[in-house]
Design an enzyme around this catalytic site. Structure first.
Site, short mmCIF file in Angstrom:
data_model
loop_
_atom_site.label_atom_id
_atom_site.label_comp_id
_atom_site.label_asym_id
_atom_site.label_seq_id
_atom_site.Cartn_x
_atom_site.Cartn_y
_atom_site.Cartn_z
N ASN A 393 40.42 40.03 -25.46
CA ASN A 393 39.35 40.86 -25.05
C ASN A 393 40.42 41.98 -24.38
O ASN A 393 40.50 43.09 -24.96
CB ASN A 393 38.37 40.36 -24.13
CG ASN A 393 37.27 41.17 -23.87
OD1 ASN A 393 37.54 42.53 -23.97
ND2 ASN A 393 36.10 40.80 -23.30
N ASP A 394 40.72 41.69 -23.27
CA ASP A 394 41.22 42.78 -22.49
C ASP A 394 42.62 43.41 -23.06
O ASP A 394 42.96 44.36 -23.09
CB ASP A 394 41.84 42.27 -20.90
CG ASP A 394 40.65 41.75 -20.24
OD1 ASP A 394 39.54 42.27 -20.57
OD2 ASP A 394 40.71 40.96 -19.34
N VAL A 395 43.18 42.60 -23.83
CA VAL A 395 44.46 43.18 -24.55
C VAL A 395 44.57 44.03 -25.67
O VAL A 395 45.29 44.52 -26.00
CB VAL A 395 45.53 41.93 -24.91
CG1 VAL A 395 46.13 41.07 -23.57
CG2 VAL A 395 44.81 41.09 -25.88
N ALA A 434 39.43 40.04 -17.14
CA ALA A 434 39.35 40.90 -16.11
C ALA A 434 38.16 41.48 -15.59
O ALA A 434 38.05 42.34 -14.95
CB ALA A 434 40.33 42.28 -16.38
#
Lengths: 473, 97
Positions: A393-395, A434
């Site tokens: 997700n965040d990456v 995050a």
């Protein structure tokens, strides 16, 4: 006779130290890593045997009991742990190492005090350092473990007056230390300092988010080395000083490399929760984007993958948790059989630690040369037909590039949004580790494929196989 | 004590530099095993634990030392074994391809 023996012990320590350095060196290259680990282990064995030859060490029965008990616990834990849980395992090993150092520091201070009635200034100072570093390593690591394991909430924990309380604790600790340096006979103060050290460790990790735990563990790893060094100073033992310094330095370097991969200074990782209020508010500024998304089923997904020429798989921690890496490899080889070019894009902090994802994929027998680092694959995304994002997700959140208000702004990401199509396998629309919404999911060329990674991937495999069979007919 | 402390400091600073140099250019692939391996080495505290547990008679210090021995051995044995388990997987893949 005893001088010969002592010289022998010192020489054995020197050999052990050399083996540690060689081992660390070899651990740094894939071909020799395993041998390096073995060399370091041999070094440790030599150090332990040499210490047992020391003539002041007489309590063999109990020492043996202790070593056997510890070895059993360690060996069982090391065999049982799942590869996905590696970061917290390292964390907990680290914690017990720090605890051992703190206990030795307390014990030696106590022994000197009870035999001579007082403790020299320098010895007191080092004992305080050893207890502080060892103690905070223990509680910090335990809390990091609990956060990664999900026993404690992964999000940063802040409470009112947190900073004043921390500052007060620090002040008490400093005042207590000064008092103890003047009055080392006061054992109560020493025990109070020990307790405060434990508290500091927990309070230090509490406001740090779960996503940053690997950095914390790496930093605490460095601390446990320093604690061992401090014990070395207390006991006047060069073996402990050398090995502790090696670990301290290497832990610090690794921490630095990790922070660089996330493009955040260490201070931001450690104290971000305090200054981060404005950022957290800004994060919701993304509300202006159109929050409609398209979801497809696995049949459609298989169709897109099967007719693509170039597919890049972006594995994330979610894939590892769902144990879907074997299915993913199967899917990749099926696609390759149909003439699709398949590559894996590995973000530096994919998984939970740098290199964690490589270990997980290696476990599933994914060929090493199919894995591409972020910098190598990012230039290719505009040629990619389908980017398959599994549990990441965040990456892959473009906000890291575009939205200067986002908490993850500036983190290097995989440019999945530049691919022709993106399929995102996710359990639900929930935010990532995050806690940030991902605008990639709302883009026109992105389709969502909901479900647990393992189920979805195995469905994809069978759908793609059917597609292949249909094409052959 | 003074001289011993100074020698200790010299050793500490030099060993730190060696640590920095040895780790500096490691590919990200190996960071997790490396961290785990370095972690196992920090179990060297076991040497300190052995030294303070040495005396024959039981007292507060030997009890602390005994607990420290257990904890540090968990760190050492667990650390090295788990690192080996991780590295084994890289090995397997290398021979497979």
């Amino acid at each position: 006779m005893s001088t010969y023996l002592n010289t022998g012990i010192e020489l054995a320590y020197l050999t052990a130290a050399a083996l540690f350095i060689l081992g660390l060196k070899k651990l740094g290259s894939p071909a020799t890593a395993r041998k390096g680990n073995f060399l370091a282990a041999v070094g440790m064995l030599i150090a332990i045997i040499a210490t047992l030859l020391n003539q002041s060490v007489l309590n063999y029965e109990w020492i043996l009991v202790g070593i056997i008990a510890g070895s059993l616990i360690g060996a069982i834990a090391a065999q049982k742990v799942a590869m996905t849980d590696m970061p917290q395992m390292v964390g907990i090993f680290n914690g017990v190492g720090g605890a051992a150092s703190a206990l030795v520091a307390v014990g030696e201070f106590w022994r000197v005090l009870s035999t001579t009635g007082t403790v020299p200034l320098d010895a007191t100072f080092i004992a305080i350092l050893g207890v502080l570093i060892g103690g905070l390593t223990l509680t910090g690591s335990l809390l990091a473990f609990a956060k990664l394991q999900g026993l404690v909430t992964g999000s940063p924990v802040t409470f009112p007056l947190q900073q004043p309380i921390n500052a007060l604790l620090m002040a008490i600790f400093l005042a207590g230390s000064v008092y103890l340096l003047i009055q080392p006979e006061n054992i109560d103060i020493f025990l109070t300092l020990t307790t405060i050290s434990l508290l500091i460790g927990a309070l230090f990790v509490l406001p740090i988010g779960g996503a940053d735990m690997p950095v914390v563990i790496s930093l605490l790893n460095s601390c446990s080395g320093l604690a061992a060094s401090a014990v070395g100073f207390i006991l006047g033992n060069s073996m402990l000083i050398v090995a502790g310094a090696l670990v301290g330095a290497s832990g610090l370097i690794l921490t630095q490399i990790m922070c660089k991969a996330m493009n955040r200074p260490l201070t931001n990782v450690l104290f971000g929760a305090f200054g981060g209020e404005s950022n957290a508010v800004g994060g919701t500024g993304g509300a202006e984007i159109d929050k409609t998304y398209r979801s497809i089923d696995s049949e459609e997904g298989a169709m897109m993958l099967g007719y693509a020429r170039y597919v890049v798989i972006v594995p994330g921690y979610g894939m590892a948790v769902a144990q879907a890496q074997h299915g993913v490899r199967e899917l990749a080889s099926q696609l390759e059989k149909m003439g699709v070019d398949v590559k894996y894009a590995i973000h530096p902090v994919a998984g939970r630690m740098p290199g964690h994802m490589n270990v997980l994929l290696a476990e599933a027998n994914v060929p090493y040369d199919r894995l591409y680092d972020m910098d190598d694959i990012n230039t290719e995304f505009d040629r990619v037909d389908v980017a398959l994002v599994i549990g990441a997700n965040d990456v892959v959140n473009p906000a890291a590039r575009n939205d200067s208000y986002s908490p993850i702004y500036g983190m290097p990401i995989l440019d999945v949004d530049k691919a022709q199509h993106a399929i995102v396998i996710k359990r639900s629309m929930r935010t990532g580790f995050a806690g940030v919404d991902n605008e990639l999911f709302y883009k026109d060329k992105t389709t969502m494929l909901f479900g647990s990674a393992q189920d979805v991937v195995s469905q994809l495999v069978s759908e793609v196989k059917q597609l292949d069979a249909a094409l052959l007919e | 004590m003074e001289a011993g402390l100074l020698t200790g400091l010299v050793v500490f600073v030099l060993a730190s530099f060696v640590g920095f140099e040895v780790i500096n250019k490691v590919p990200p692939t190996l960071h997790t095993p490396l961290m785990s391996g370095a972690n196992a080495i920090s179990g060297i505290a076991v040497v300190g634990a052995l030294l303070i547990t040495g005396t024959k008679d039981w007292n507060f210090v030997t009890i602390l030392g005994f607990i420290a021995i257990i904890l540090a051995t968990v760190n050492v044995v667990g650390g090295f074994l788990v690192t080996d388990r991780m590295l084994q997987m890289f090995k397997k893949k290398e021979t497979a391809s």
